[in-house]
Structure formats: C-alpha cells, structure tokens
Design an enzyme around this catalytic site. Structure first.
Site, PDB file in Angstrom:
ATOM      1  N   HIS A   1       0.826  -1.205   0.000  1.00  0.00           N
ATOM      2  CA  HIS A   1       0.000   0.000   0.000  1.00  0.00           C
ATOM      3  C   HIS A   1       0.865   1.261   0.000  1.00  0.00           C
ATOM      4  CE1 HIS A   1      -3.503  -2.473   0.651  1.00  0.00           C
ATOM      5  NE2 HIS A   1      -4.274  -1.400   0.680  1.00  0.00           N
TER       6      HIS A   1
ATOM      7  N   LYS B   1      -9.707  -8.540   7.903  1.00  0.00           N
ATOM      8  CA  LYS B   1     -10.358  -8.864   9.174  1.00  0.00           C
ATOM      9  C   LYS B   1     -10.163  -7.670  10.114  1.00  0.00           C
ATOM     10  CE  LYS B   1      -6.473 -11.306  11.231  1.00  0.00           C
ATOM     11  NZ  LYS B   1      -5.966 -12.546  11.790  1.00  0.00           N
TER      12      LYS B   1
END
Length: 182
Positions: A36, A101
C-alpha cells in the site's frame, strides 16, 4: 448465500447489506502494508498503478509459499486497520472492495460511503481452506516485498461476509449492540 462475479460494480455494491454471506468468483488483487505504501508513492509521483483499480477488490493477505503442486500456500486475511491510512486515496481512484479482518477507522468508512465501496470480512484461522478457493496466483508487482508482493488471484466461490456496507452499516457495531442489550 449470494454469488458475485468480479469486477465489483457500483450497482452490485449498493445491493449488498451488512451481514450478507457472499461467494466471490473472479479476479482479486492482494496487498498489505508495504504494498500500500508503494502504491501511494506511485500515485504521488503520477505513475500508473500496476493493476486496473476501477471496480477491483483488494485482499489484505500475505500468503505462505506454495508447496509443490499447489497454486498458493495458506492465504488468510490480515488485520485491515494497518491499511486505513492509505485506503481513502485508493477508494477515490475507484477501488470498490476490500477483504480483511477487523474494524476500519471512520475516515475509511466515510470514504466507502462517498465512493460506494464495501468491506468484506474473511474468516481468520481458515487460511488453508481459503487457499483452496484460489485457482490461479501470479505476482504482478513489488516482487521484492516477498509475501507482501502485489498478486493477481483468480478465485472461485471465495467465502466472505459483508462487514461494512456502502451505507456505513457495520456488522461489528450491530452485533456488539445486540449482545449488550441481552
């Protein structure tokens, strides 16, 4: 159970509700923290991303190496909040879905509402089972990051749950409130 074929369009996202159980088939891309960071650097330097971000889904995973004869090793979701600082920028560019998650921060949720995006949860602790749904895997960028390299996956009936929908309804909050009322 709702079956969805990627790419993930705005129309599909708007129909999904928090708590829906979904089986995804099609292309997913993978990335974690270091990937990222690199994508954001490329964006700041006006360089193209190594995949078509419009209507794509990013799966936050760092898969284990594949054993001989397997497509990929265990491939369970990683904790999503580590990507939160980068996510609104990617949503602005057309990213439509994320799989991971754990909860997301309010900036991410606000950006999801604005950009009609969705956050799916995959079951943690079921990495080997999830890997069985991955039929193809190829590193497409950032190979030097090892397990955090950017991969293109083809999945069939990949099981996820809508945790935060495009209206901002959040399964973690709703489920907690139900428990507290009892």
């Amino acid at each position: 159970m709702i079956r969805i074929q990627t790419p993930l369009t705005k129309e599909i996202v708007e129909q999904l509700k928090c708590g829906d159980q979904v089986l995804l088939t099609g292309t997913l891309y993978t990335s974690r923290d270091a990937g990222h960071k690199r994508m954001i650097e490329q964006i700041k330097n006006n360089q193209p991303l190594p995949f078509p971000i419009q209507e794509s889904i990013l799966y936050y995973v760092g898969p284990a190496p594949a054993r001989e004869g397997e497509v990929i090793g265990s491939a369970g979701p990683t904790t999503s909040y580590r990507m939160d600082e980068f996510t609104p920028t990617l949503l602005e560019l057309g990213l439509r879905g994320m799989i991971g998650k754990g909860n997301r921060n309010q900036d991410v949720v606000d950006s999801m509402i604005k950009n009609k995006a969705i956050y799916f949860g995959a079951v943690g602790g079921a990495a080997a089972l999830l890997a069985n749904c991955i039929k193809k895997s190829e590193v497409i960028a950032y190979e030097d990051l090892g397990p955090e390299a950017l991969r293109k996956l083809y999945v069939e009936d990949f099981p996820v749950t809508v945790v935060i929908d495009s209206k901002g309804d959040n399964l973690y909050k709703i489920a907690k409130e139900k428990y507290v009322r009892k």
